[in-house]
Scaffold this motif. Structure first.
Motif, short mmCIF file in Angstrom:
data_model
loop_
_atom_site.label_atom_id
_atom_site.label_comp_id
_atom_site.label_asym_id
_atom_site.label_seq_id
_atom_site.Cartn_x
_atom_site.Cartn_y
_atom_site.Cartn_z
N GLU A 15 0.83 -1.20 0.00
CA GLU A 15 0.00 0.00 0.00
C GLU A 15 0.87 1.25 0.00
O GLU A 15 1.93 1.29 0.62
N GLU A 16 0.45 2.25 -0.77
CA GLU A 16 1.09 3.55 -0.93
C GLU A 16 2.33 3.49 -1.82
O GLU A 16 2.96 4.53 -2.07
N ALA A 17 2.69 2.33 -2.34
CA ALA A 17 3.80 2.24 -3.28
C ALA A 17 3.30 2.56 -4.68
O ALA A 17 2.10 2.44 -4.97
N PRO A 18 4.21 2.97 -5.58
CA PRO A 18 3.80 3.18 -6.97
C PRO A 18 3.71 1.85 -7.70
O PRO A 18 4.32 0.85 -7.30
N VAL A 19 2.94 1.84 -8.78
CA VAL A 19 2.80 0.62 -9.56
C VAL A 19 2.74 0.94 -11.05
O VAL A 19 2.27 2.02 -11.45
N GLU A 20 3.25 0.03 -11.85
CA GLU A 20 3.14 0.12 -13.30
C GLU A 20 2.72 -1.24 -13.83
O GLU A 20 3.35 -2.25 -13.52
N LEU A 21 1.66 -1.26 -14.61
CA LEU A 21 1.21 -2.48 -15.28
C LEU A 21 1.49 -2.29 -16.77
O LEU A 21 1.04 -1.31 -17.36
N ARG A 22 2.21 -3.24 -17.35
CA ARG A 22 2.72 -3.05 -18.70
C ARG A 22 1.85 -3.73 -19.76
O ARG A 22 1.35 -4.84 -19.54
N CYS A 23 1.72 -3.04 -20.89
CA CYS A 23 0.91 -3.53 -22.00
C CYS A 23 1.58 -3.16 -23.31
O CYS A 23 1.94 -2.01 -23.53
N ASN A 24 1.75 -4.16 -24.18
CA ASN A 24 2.24 -3.93 -25.54
C ASN A 24 1.22 -4.47 -26.53
O ASN A 24 0.53 -5.45 -26.24
#
Lengths: 114, 114
Positions: A15-24
């Protein structure tokens, strides 16, 4: 044939961390890009979309995504996640041909831990 | 607006039985589609329709029939159910075929074939 690849099937974060979900996606002249979210036992709902114009698009719940034509990517980001963001996220692409059918990625399960 | 509605929410069938999954939308959308969702496989397009009287096959059409007699309704028929059709089925709709590609999803029908 059009295709969408979500590079991570599961993403655990605190919680409160950044996140990136990747899509190509597979390349095409004209594409429309979407991120949908699915909470448990529910249908999909739209988070954000890119149709044209600014490559940085903002969506609901503090999410944003950047369209990168040269890398054929549309990664989803959030600077600080909450427990309530735990859900499955789908990237989808619609090409401006072929009757406008959509292709979905296999989904990324985001789990936010306290 | 009720949006996109689906009935039933849950269904158990025996192999060989037939049934119809109902889908209706009250947004006057031209485009409607049926997807199935299986674990780790995202959403796969079964059939779609770009308007009343017009239907076409998607990625996984075998074992399913559709018809579109009105703008509002788009039922999906399973002709002879098989265990491989155990899945969650989503109906979706969107606005005019050109220019509006955001899809609105129903809550889903969870089907088990024994």
């Amino acid at each position: 044939a059009q295709s969408v690849t979500q590079l991570d099937s599961q993403v655990p974060v605190f919680e409160e961390a950044p996140v990136e979900l990747r899509c190509n996606y597979s390349s095409s002249v004209s594409v429309y890009l979407f991120w949908y979210v699915q909470y448990p036992n529910q249908g999909l709902q739209l988070l954000l979309k890119y149709l044209s114009g600014s490559t940085l698009v903002k969506g609901i719940n503090g999410f944003e995504a950047e369209f990168n034509k040269s890398q054929t990517s549309f990664h989803l980001r959030k600077p600080s996640v909450h427990i309530s963001d735990t859900a499955e996220y789908f990237c989808a692409v619609t090409y401006n041909t072929n009757a406008g059918k959509s292709t979905f990625g296999d989904g990324t399960t985001l789990t936010v831990k306290p | 607006n009720a949006g996109v509605t689906q009935t039933p929410k849950f269904q158990v069938l025996k192999t060989g039985q037939s049934m119809t999954l109902q889908c209706a939308q009250d947004m006057n959308h031209e485009y409607m589609s049926w997807y199935r969702q299986d674990p780790g496989m995202g959403l796969r397009l079964i059939h779609y329709s770009v308007g009343a009287g017009i239907t076409d096959q998607g990625e996984v059409p075998n074992g399913y029939n559709v018809s579109r007699s009105t703008t509002e309704d788009f039922p999906l028929r399973l002709l002879s159910a098989a265990p491989s059709q155990t899945s969650v089925y989503f109906c979706a709709s969107r606005g005019p075929t050109r220019g509006s590609y955001e899809q609105y999803f129903g809550p889903g029908t969870r089907l088990t074939v024994t």
